[in-house]
Design an enzyme around this catalytic site. Structure first.
Site, PDB file in Angstrom:
ATOM      1  N   HIS A  56      42.941  34.517  54.103  1.00 40.44           N
ATOM      2  CA  HIS A  56      42.090  33.591  53.341  1.00 40.44           C
ATOM      3  C   HIS A  56      41.082  32.917  54.285  1.00 40.44           C
ATOM      4  CE1 HIS A  56      41.644  30.089  50.391  1.00 40.44           C
ATOM      5  NE2 HIS A  56      41.191  29.579  51.514  1.00 40.44           N
ATOM      6  N   GLU A  57      41.600  32.362  55.389  1.00 41.77           N
ATOM      7  CA  GLU A  57      40.728  31.687  56.365  1.00 41.77           C
ATOM      8  C   GLU A  57      39.769  32.666  57.021  1.00 41.77           C
ATOM      9  OE1 GLU A  57      40.222  28.493  56.748  1.00 41.77           O
ATOM     10  OE2 GLU A  57      41.731  28.309  55.186  1.00 41.77           O
ATOM     11  N   HIS A  60      36.762  33.152  54.908  1.00 40.20           N
ATOM     12  CA  HIS A  60      35.799  32.042  55.100  1.00 40.20           C
ATOM     13  C   HIS A  60      34.991  32.283  56.366  1.00 40.20           C
ATOM     14  CE1 HIS A  60      37.209  29.411  51.965  1.00 40.20           C
ATOM     15  NE2 HIS A  60      38.389  29.195  52.502  1.00 40.20           N
ATOM     16  N   ASP A 171      38.682  24.044  49.145  1.00 50.61           N
ATOM     17  CA  ASP A 171      37.534  24.903  48.814  1.00 50.61           C
ATOM     18  C   ASP A 171      36.879  24.473  47.503  1.00 50.61           C
ATOM     19  OD1 ASP A 171      38.138  26.361  51.061  1.00 50.61           O
ATOM     20  OD2 ASP A 171      39.460  27.718  49.963  1.00 50.61           O
TER      21      ASP A 171
END
Ligand code: ZN
Length: 367
Positions: A56-57, A60, A171
């Site tokens: 997930h990170e 980003h 987010d």
């Protein structure tokens, strides 16, 4: 609390926050005593959580890097990760795309798993959960534990949904702010978004308290602190925009040599009644502060050289702007920042002086 470096990827340092490690240890100890059979499934689930938060990170970060924003490190927490970037994206489109990338990965995983289990019937999957009959929490827990694929599905669903809560620094809060800033500009948008976030945080806190849900309470506090911090950064930036700092440059700072011992440095600190000094390290600069001496035994001071423990400082220019210099000082906890002009070092800007400028300017600029 500390975090531990576990690796490096694409120039981004990857760190595991100590709460993650505590969580792993707590779960191992609790389950080993109370329910040894649940130990392995729980650890698998935790591994899925770790992996999902990490990717997930990473999503980003990949989008941020593609926008030319440098990502310093990713810190993994049990409830999500933090990607530390050198600066915040101020363009609404950039912030929107960076923020959505993380949850998009989680939802892509959710859909991929649903696609897989409906295409390949031999994959173990708790179909009874989806039969339309009401499911108890215990049944859900069992399904998460017994079917690893369902565990992975569940972890990603929760991460995706939770991160879309419209509260900074999640987010969803960033998406909300970027949509607002399209209309009213970044600063106003942050003020509104941080108020909305505080409201959400208080709501979550109360729900957590009433339901005796400790995790919810912790998340609420995390959101509350994060939101006010985001707001503070914007207030600092707004206040200091365009302020001239050349008058507060200390053009003759004492510069210590990196070969000097801690003992000598300490005696200079005492003599001058100063808690931090600039240290020349090679062609750049670092600093030594009294807090760093605390961690080293007194008997080792005479033999320890400053170059070994001094922390590096970035060289900045006045043209970087007072807001950027101040936020760098604040976010990193530097005592001062060395300043260069036309390639040559001209002096330092100290945190204490910067603070005075900030207070005085804020007084005039307050609305
Ligand atoms: Zn995220």
């Amino acid at each position: 609390m500390r975090s531990f470096k576990i690796g490096k990827l694409m120039g981004i340092s990857l760190e595991l926050h100590s709460t993650f490690i505590w969580l792993i240890l707590l779960i191992i100890i609790f389950l080993a005593i109370l329910d040894p059979f649940a130990l392995i499934p729980s650890l698998i689930l935790l591994f899925f959580l770790f992996l999902s938060v990490f990717i997930h990170e990473l999503f980003h970060s990949i989008v941020a890097v593609s926008k030319g924003i440098k990502v310093e490190k990713i810190i993994l927490l049990p409830i999500g990760g933090i990607s530390l970037t050198e600066e915040m994206p101020e363009k609404a489109v950039d912030e929107f795309q960076i923020a959505i990338a993380g949850p998009l990965f989680n939802f892509a995983m959710v859909f991929l798993i649903v696609f897989l289990v409906s295409t390949f019937p031999f994959l173990p999957w708790p179909w009874h959960i989806f039969s339309g009959v009401e499911v108890t929490i215990e049944e859900l827990n069992n399904a998460i534990m017994l079917f690893p694929l369902f565990g992975l599905f569940w972890v990603n669903l929760i991460l995706g949904v939770f991160n879309l809560l419209p509260a900074l620094p999640l987010d969803g809060g960033r998406l909300f702010r970027s949509l607002l800033s399209w209309k009213i500009g970044f600063n106003k948008a942050t003020h509104i978004a941080s108020k909305v976030s505080s409201f959400f945080a208080i709501l979550l806190f109360l729900i957590g308290l009433l339901g005796a849900n400790i995790i919810l309470v912790i998340i609420a506090v995390f959101i509350y602190l994060g939101a006010s911090q985001e707001n503070e950064v914007v207030v600092v930036k707004e206040t200091l925009r365009g302020v001239d700092l050349s008058k507060i440059i200390n053009r003759k700072p004492i510069i210590l040599d990196s070969k000097m011992s801690l003992e000598e440095a300490f005696s200079i600190m005492e003599k001058r009644n100063k808690t931090a000094f600039l240290v020349k390290i090679g062609r750049g600069f670092g600093f030594i502060a009294v807090e760093m001496l605390k961690d080293i035994e007194r008997s080792k001071w005479p033999a320890t050289k400053l170059g070994k423990i001094a922390k590096k400082l970035p060289l900045m220019k006045l043209s970087d702007g007072s807001a950027k210099i101040m936020t760098t000082i604040l976010s990193k906890g530097y005592p001062f920042i060395p300043i260069r002009e036309k390639g040559a070092f001209i002096g330092i800007i100290e945190e204490s002086e910067m603070n005075k400028v900030y207070k005085l300017t804020k007084l005039i600029k307050r609305a």
